[in-house]
Design an enzyme around this catalytic site. Sequence first.
Site, PDB file in Angstrom:
ATOM      1  N   ARG A   1       0.825  -1.222   0.000  1.00 22.96           N
ATOM      2  CA  ARG A   1       0.000   0.000   0.000  1.00 22.96           C
ATOM      3  C   ARG A   1       0.850   1.258   0.000  1.00 22.96           C
ATOM      4  NH1 ARG A   1      -5.490  -0.730   1.893  1.00 22.96           N
ATOM      5  NH2 ARG A   1      -5.949  -2.906   1.537  1.00 22.96           N
TER       6      ARG A   1
ATOM      7  N   ARG B   1      -3.422   6.390   1.305  1.00 19.41           N
ATOM      8  CA  ARG B   1      -3.989   7.533   2.029  1.00 19.41           C
ATOM      9  C   ARG B   1      -3.011   8.274   2.928  1.00 19.41           C
ATOM     10  NH1 ARG B   1      -8.956   4.362   4.363  1.00 19.41           N
ATOM     11  NH2 ARG B   1      -7.326   2.787   4.237  1.00 19.41           N
TER      12      ARG B   1
ATOM     13  N   ASP C   1      -6.963  -2.683  -6.986  1.00 16.83           N
ATOM     14  CA  ASP C   1      -7.431  -3.299  -5.745  1.00 16.83           C
ATOM     15  C   ASP C   1      -7.727  -4.763  -6.023  1.00 16.83           C
ATOM     16  OD1 ASP C   1      -8.260  -2.395  -2.885  1.00 16.83           O
ATOM     17  OD2 ASP C   1      -9.747  -3.868  -3.505  1.00 16.83           O
TER      18      ASP C   1
ATOM     19  N   TYR D   1     -14.736 -11.841   0.605  1.00 17.92           N
ATOM     20  CA  TYR D   1     -15.337 -10.525   0.356  1.00 17.92           C
ATOM     21  C   TYR D   1     -16.665 -10.656  -0.393  1.00 17.92           C
ATOM     22  CZ  TYR D   1     -11.462  -7.673   2.059  1.00 17.92           C
ATOM     23  OH  TYR D   1     -10.544  -7.056   2.872  1.00 17.92           O
TER      24      TYR D   1
HETATM   25  O1  1CP Z   1       0.245   0.665  -3.296  1.00 18.97           O
HETATM   26  C1  1CP Z   1      -0.234  -0.464  -3.328  1.00 18.97           C
HETATM   27  O2  1CP Z   1       0.095  -1.370  -2.532  1.00 18.97           O
HETATM   28  C2  1CP Z   1      -1.189  -0.813  -4.440  1.00 18.97           C
HETATM   29  C3  1CP Z   1      -2.565  -0.645  -4.156  1.00 18.97           C
HETATM   30  C4  1CP Z   1      -3.434  -1.591  -3.364  1.00 18.97           C
HETATM   31  C5  1CP Z   1      -3.301  -2.960  -3.053  1.00 18.97           C
HETATM   32  C6  1CP Z   1      -2.130  -3.876  -3.302  1.00 18.97           C
HETATM   33  C7  1CP Z   1      -4.685  -1.188  -2.868  1.00 18.97           C
HETATM   34  C8  1CP Z   1      -5.205   0.180  -2.966  1.00 18.97           C
HETATM   35  N1  1CP Z   1      -5.328  -2.276  -2.354  1.00 18.97           N
HETATM   36  C9  1CP Z   1      -4.503  -3.373  -2.439  1.00 18.97           C
HETATM   37  C10 1CP Z   1      -4.790  -4.751  -2.040  1.00 18.97           C
HETATM   38  C11 1CP Z   1      -5.931  -5.017  -1.142  1.00 18.97           C
HETATM   39  N2  1CP Z   1      -7.173  -4.468  -1.149  1.00 18.97           N
HETATM   40  C12 1CP Z   1      -5.913  -6.036  -0.149  1.00 18.97           C
HETATM   41  C13 1CP Z   1      -4.764  -6.950   0.115  1.00 18.97           C
HETATM   42  C14 1CP Z   1      -3.731  -6.327   0.983  1.00 18.97           C
HETATM   43  C15 1CP Z   1      -4.128  -6.164   2.415  1.00 18.97           C
HETATM   44  O3  1CP Z   1      -4.363  -7.192   3.078  1.00 18.97           O
HETATM   45  O4  1CP Z   1      -4.171  -5.022   2.879  1.00 18.97           O
HETATM   46  C16 1CP Z   1      -7.163  -6.037   0.474  1.00 18.97           C
HETATM   47  C17 1CP Z   1      -7.623  -6.925   1.599  1.00 18.97           C
HETATM   48  C18 1CP Z   1      -7.956  -5.041  -0.167  1.00 18.97           C
HETATM   49  C19 1CP Z   1      -9.355  -4.699   0.130  1.00 18.97           C
HETATM   50  C20 1CP Z   1      -9.463  -3.295   0.525  1.00 18.97           C
HETATM   51  N3  1CP Z   1      -9.429  -2.274  -0.356  1.00 18.97           N
HETATM   52  C21 1CP Z   1      -9.509  -2.762   1.835  1.00 18.97           C
HETATM   53  C22 1CP Z   1      -9.508  -3.570   3.132  1.00 18.97           C
HETATM   54  C23 1CP Z   1     -10.891  -3.633   3.701  1.00 18.97           C
HETATM   55  C24 1CP Z   1     -11.038  -4.549   4.883  1.00 18.97           C
HETATM   56  O5  1CP Z   1     -11.207  -4.035   5.985  1.00 18.97           O
HETATM   57  O6  1CP Z   1     -11.017  -5.765   4.711  1.00 18.97           O
HETATM   58  C25 1CP Z   1      -9.549  -1.374   1.727  1.00 18.97           C
HETATM   59  C26 1CP Z   1      -9.667  -0.364   2.813  1.00 18.97           C
HETATM   60  C27 1CP Z   1      -9.482  -1.082   0.327  1.00 18.97           C
HETATM   61  C28 1CP Z   1      -9.436   0.263  -0.300  1.00 18.97           C
HETATM   62  C29 1CP Z   1      -8.139   0.670  -0.824  1.00 18.97           C
HETATM   63  N4  1CP Z   1      -7.388  -0.080  -1.713  1.00 18.97           N
HETATM   64  C30 1CP Z   1      -6.242   0.596  -2.026  1.00 18.97           C
HETATM   65  C31 1CP Z   1      -6.292   1.869  -1.328  1.00 18.97           C
HETATM   66  C32 1CP Z   1      -5.254   2.933  -1.416  1.00 18.97           C
HETATM   67  C33 1CP Z   1      -7.479   1.897  -0.585  1.00 18.97           C
HETATM   68  C34 1CP Z   1      -7.968   3.048   0.272  1.00 18.97           C
HETATM   69  C35 1CP Z   1      -9.269   3.548  -0.223  1.00 18.97           C
HETATM   70  C36 1CP Z   1      -9.370   4.985  -0.675  1.00 18.97           C
HETATM   71  O7  1CP Z   1      -8.479   5.589  -1.254  1.00 18.97           O
HETATM   72  O8  1CP Z   1     -10.457   5.505  -0.465  1.00 18.97           O
END
Ligand code: 1CP
Length: 356
Positions: free
Chosen positions: A33, A37, A82, A159
């Site tokens: 990530r 944010r 994502d 999910y």
């Molecule tokens: O920079 C990077 O790493 C690339 C971007 C990236 C990646 C690899 C994002 C952007 N998401 C992911 C993978 C991802 N998404 C995972 C696997 C990694 C992990 O375990 O953290 C998972 C579980 C998600 C699902 C997801 N998307 C969540 C988790 C929700 C939960 O509680 O289970 C969330 C909050 C997101 C949103 C998201 N994805 C990425 C960003 C920057 C964001 C934030 C949202 C925003 O900008 O509003």
Amino acid sequence: MKDTKPFPPLKNDNLLRAARGEVVDRVPVWVMRQAGRYLPEFQELRKQHDFFTVCRTPELACEVTMQPLRRFDLDASIIFSDILVIPQALGLTVEMHAGVGPVLPQPICTPDDLKRLTPDGALSRLTYVGDAITMMRHKLDGRVPLIGFTGAPWTLMGYMIEGGGSKTMSKAKAWLTDYPEDTKLFLNLITDVIVDYLEMQVMAGAQMLQIFESSAEHLSKEEFLVWSTPYLRRIRNDLVERLTKKAVPLVPLTIFAKGAGHSLKEQSELGYDVISLDYTVDPVEARAQVGPNITLQGNLDPQDMYREPGELRTLTTEMVHKFGKSRYIANLGHGITPQTPIVSMETLVDAVHQAL
Ligand code: 1CP
């Protein structure tokens, strides 16, 4: 029109060397990530554009992918997207709610709902990711390698059944006991899409791939070996077969199974090049479990990024010393969190590079 220009030569290949067990100039470091944010410029861009619009617009996805590289001396980039783009391509609505995360308003509740999924043509609804990867390879100009990624079958199934993130995954876990045969069908359907998707990412220019089994933490060891690893193994084997047929070299593969530190030996037998460790695992014990021929990635606790720079530097240096310079990629043990101070990223990256 597809961009078919050859990609610029790679200038910093420490990440790929580490993954292949070759000598590195310095320990490579990147952060899960790393685009996100905690960066004010990301927040700024998100004010203008919805999350999935950023994912679907190659110019915007590339801009966000580039943001952390402008600030920090990172050794890898990861394409902005994502894991939930696969459920979308399978026909489910996925919304990103501020402060909540992803929401799927019409989840898969019973096996009958599997009929709503649209695996035919799913790959054609993911071509924007390939377009972003190809564009990013050119924009990177060979500075660092570009990582592609996907969610793993169990995590994506979770999910899709829960309708979003879940503290317990209890609805998805109920499927394992209530509908074991339908669970297998569901996981295999997702696996098929993942293989197509990863093949497409490699063809588009991804130089390494990470598979996120982030919800492994909800499975016991026994369940992990039934409901996760068989599909992880098939992803790798099918991908090898596909690329071999096309005479395209396979790129290094990383498995990040969060919470599956109980099965490191089993993970090391899946054919992946890199095992990414969550922050609960001890580096020395992990190395003893997996042997010398696997690269380890990780695993600083994201919470440590809230410490004073001096303390963070000490913890990072200690971590790198435990892993050593060979077959190691430095990273956090899970994604960086939104309130992380920028100075912590600078400290982490510098401390890794100075440690050995
Ligand atoms: O920079 C990077 O790493 C690339 C971007 C990236 C990646 C690899 C994002 C952007 N998401 C992911 C993978 C991802 N998404 C995972 C696997 C990694 C992990 O375990 O953290 C998972 C579980 C998600 C699902 C997801 N998307 C969540 C988790 C929700 C939960 O509680 O289970 C969330 C909050 C997101 C949103 C998201 N994805 C990425 C960003 C920057 C964001 C934030 C949202 C925003 O900008 O509003």
